[in-house]
Design a protein around this motif. Structure first.
Motif, short mmCIF file in Angstrom:
data_model
loop_
_atom_site.label_atom_id
_atom_site.label_comp_id
_atom_site.label_asym_id
_atom_site.label_seq_id
_atom_site.Cartn_x
_atom_site.Cartn_y
_atom_site.Cartn_z
N ALA A 24 0.83 -1.21 0.00
CA ALA A 24 0.00 0.00 0.00
C ALA A 24 0.87 1.26 0.00
CB ALA A 24 -0.94 0.00 1.21
N ALA A 25 1.97 1.23 0.75
CA ALA A 25 2.88 2.38 0.80
C ALA A 25 3.56 2.62 -0.54
CB ALA A 25 3.93 2.18 1.89
N VAL A 26 4.08 1.55 -1.14
CA VAL A 26 4.78 1.67 -2.42
C VAL A 26 3.82 2.16 -3.50
CG1 VAL A 26 5.96 0.37 -4.23
CG2 VAL A 26 6.58 0.01 -1.83
N GLU A 36 13.18 -2.91 -1.23
CA GLU A 36 14.10 -3.43 -2.25
C GLU A 36 13.77 -4.84 -2.72
OE1 GLU A 36 18.22 -3.17 -1.16
OE2 GLU A 36 18.23 -1.00 -1.34
N CYS A 37 13.33 -5.71 -1.81
CA CYS A 37 13.10 -7.10 -2.20
C CYS A 37 11.68 -7.34 -2.73
CB CYS A 37 13.41 -8.05 -1.04
SG CYS A 37 12.18 -8.03 0.28
N GLY A 38 10.88 -6.30 -2.78
CA GLY A 38 9.53 -6.43 -3.33
C GLY A 38 8.57 -7.19 -2.45
N GLY A 39 8.87 -7.32 -1.18
CA GLY A 39 7.95 -7.99 -0.26
C GLY A 39 8.26 -9.44 -0.01
N ASN A 40 9.49 -9.85 -0.27
CA ASN A 40 9.87 -11.26 -0.09
C ASN A 40 10.53 -11.55 1.25
OD1 ASN A 40 9.04 -12.34 -2.66
ND2 ASN A 40 10.62 -11.02 -3.53
N CYS A 41 10.47 -10.62 2.18
CA CYS A 41 11.04 -10.79 3.52
C CYS A 41 12.51 -11.19 3.45
CB CYS A 41 10.24 -11.82 4.33
SG CYS A 41 10.62 -11.81 6.10
N SER A 42 13.28 -10.39 2.67
CA SER A 42 14.70 -10.71 2.56
C SER A 42 15.61 -9.49 2.62
CB SER A 42 14.96 -11.49 1.27
OG SER A 42 14.65 -10.72 0.13
N CYS A 43 15.09 -8.31 3.04
CA CYS A 43 15.98 -7.15 3.04
C CYS A 43 15.80 -6.18 4.20
CB CYS A 43 15.86 -6.39 1.72
SG CYS A 43 14.33 -5.45 1.52
N ALA A 44 14.69 -6.09 4.83
CA ALA A 44 14.40 -5.18 5.95
C ALA A 44 14.32 -3.70 5.55
CB ALA A 44 15.40 -5.36 7.09
N THR A 45 14.15 -3.40 4.27
CA THR A 45 14.04 -2.00 3.85
C THR A 45 12.60 -1.49 3.91
OG1 THR A 45 13.91 -2.60 1.51
CG2 THR A 45 16.10 -2.10 2.40
N CYS A 46 11.74 -2.22 4.60
CA CYS A 46 10.37 -1.77 4.82
C CYS A 46 10.03 -1.79 6.31
CB CYS A 46 9.39 -2.63 4.02
SG CYS A 46 9.28 -4.35 4.54
#
Length: 104
Positions: A24-26, A36-46
Protein backbone atom coordinates in the motif's frame (compact mmCIF):
# COMPACT_ATOMS: atom_id res chain seq x y z
CA UNK A 1 -4.07 3.67 7.21
CA UNK A 2 -1.59 6.33 8.31
CA UNK A 3 2.16 6.39 7.71
CA UNK A 4 4.19 8.85 9.77
CA UNK A 5 7.53 9.81 8.24
CA UNK A 6 10.56 10.60 10.39
CA UNK A 7 9.97 14.27 9.46
CA UNK A 8 6.56 14.08 11.15
CA UNK A 9 4.67 14.28 7.86
CA UNK A 10 1.62 12.02 7.74
CA UNK A 11 0.40 10.09 4.71
CA UNK A 12 -3.15 8.74 4.72
CA UNK A 13 -3.52 5.80 2.36
CA UNK A 14 -6.45 3.62 1.34
CA UNK A 15 -5.50 -0.04 1.62
CA UNK A 16 -7.58 -3.03 0.61
CA UNK A 17 -7.98 -6.14 2.73
CA UNK A 18 -5.30 -8.62 1.71
CA UNK A 19 -2.76 -5.95 0.75
CA UNK A 20 0.40 -5.65 2.78
CA UNK A 21 1.33 -2.46 4.58
CA UNK A 22 4.41 -2.30 2.33
CA UNK A 23 2.48 -2.73 -0.94
CA UNK A 24 0.00 0.00 0.00
CA UNK A 25 2.88 2.38 0.80
CA UNK A 26 4.78 1.67 -2.42
CA UNK A 27 1.66 1.96 -4.57
CA UNK A 28 0.82 5.29 -2.93
CA UNK A 29 4.33 6.74 -3.13
CA UNK A 30 4.91 6.98 0.62
CA UNK A 31 8.54 8.04 1.11
CA UNK A 32 10.83 5.97 3.34
CA UNK A 33 9.50 2.52 2.48
CA UNK A 34 12.26 1.35 0.13
CA UNK A 35 11.02 -2.25 -0.33
CA UNK A 36 14.10 -3.43 -2.25
CA UNK A 37 13.10 -7.10 -2.20
CA UNK A 38 9.53 -6.43 -3.33
CA UNK A 39 7.95 -7.99 -0.26
CA UNK A 40 9.87 -11.26 -0.09
CA UNK A 41 11.04 -10.79 3.52
CA UNK A 42 14.70 -10.71 2.56
CA UNK A 43 15.98 -7.15 3.04
CA UNK A 44 14.40 -5.18 5.95
CA UNK A 45 14.04 -2.00 3.85
CA UNK A 46 10.37 -1.77 4.82
CA UNK A 47 10.91 -1.63 8.60
CA UNK A 48 8.17 0.23 10.49
CA UNK A 49 7.18 0.85 14.08
CA UNK A 50 3.56 -0.17 14.57
CA UNK A 51 1.35 1.92 16.85
CA UNK A 52 1.09 0.07 20.16
CA UNK A 53 -2.71 -0.11 19.99
CA UNK A 54 -2.49 -2.09 16.75
CA UNK A 55 0.59 -4.22 17.47
CA UNK A 56 -1.34 -7.23 18.85
CA UNK A 57 -3.50 -7.27 15.70
CA UNK A 58 -0.63 -7.50 13.21
CA UNK A 59 0.21 -11.17 13.79
CA UNK A 60 3.34 -12.83 15.02
CA UNK A 61 6.89 -12.19 13.91
CA UNK A 62 8.31 -15.17 12.00
CA UNK A 63 11.90 -16.40 12.28
CA UNK A 64 13.07 -14.79 9.01
CA UNK A 65 11.47 -11.47 9.95
CA UNK A 66 13.04 -11.66 13.41
CA UNK A 67 16.50 -12.16 11.91
CA UNK A 68 16.07 -9.25 9.48
CA UNK A 69 14.80 -6.92 12.19
CA UNK A 70 17.91 -7.71 14.22
CA UNK A 71 19.99 -6.39 11.31
CA UNK A 72 17.87 -3.28 10.62
CA UNK A 73 19.80 -0.01 10.63
CA UNK A 74 17.23 1.96 12.66
CA UNK A 75 16.43 1.35 16.28
CA UNK A 76 14.51 -1.84 16.93
CA UNK A 77 11.49 -1.31 19.13
CA UNK A 78 9.05 -3.79 20.68
CA UNK A 79 6.58 -2.92 17.90
CA UNK A 80 9.10 -3.16 15.02
CA UNK A 81 7.82 -5.08 12.02
CA UNK A 82 8.63 -5.50 8.36
CA UNK A 83 5.68 -3.92 6.61
CA UNK A 84 5.77 -6.62 3.92
CA UNK A 85 4.74 -9.12 6.60
CA UNK A 86 1.63 -7.27 7.79
CA UNK A 87 -1.54 -8.12 5.84
CA UNK A 88 -4.35 -5.60 5.98
CA UNK A 89 -7.53 -6.89 7.60
CA UNK A 90 -10.71 -5.20 8.76
CA UNK A 91 -9.30 -5.15 12.30
CA UNK A 92 -6.46 -2.92 11.07
CA UNK A 93 -8.72 -0.11 9.85
CA UNK A 94 -6.94 3.08 10.93
CA UNK A 95 -3.58 1.35 11.41
CA UNK A 96 -0.77 3.84 12.10
CA UNK A 97 2.89 3.06 11.53
CA UNK A 98 6.00 5.20 11.89
CA UNK A 99 8.76 4.99 9.30
CA UNK A 100 12.29 5.00 10.76
CA UNK A 101 14.69 7.69 9.53
CA UNK A 102 16.94 5.11 7.85
CA UNK A 103 16.39 1.77 6.17
CA UNK A 104 19.29 -0.65 5.58
Amino acid sequence: MIYIASSGDEYAVEAAAGDTVMAAAVRSGVPGIVAECGGNCSCATCHVWVDEAFAPLTGTVGEAEEDLLDMAVSERRPTSRLSCQIRITGELDGLTVEIPPEQP
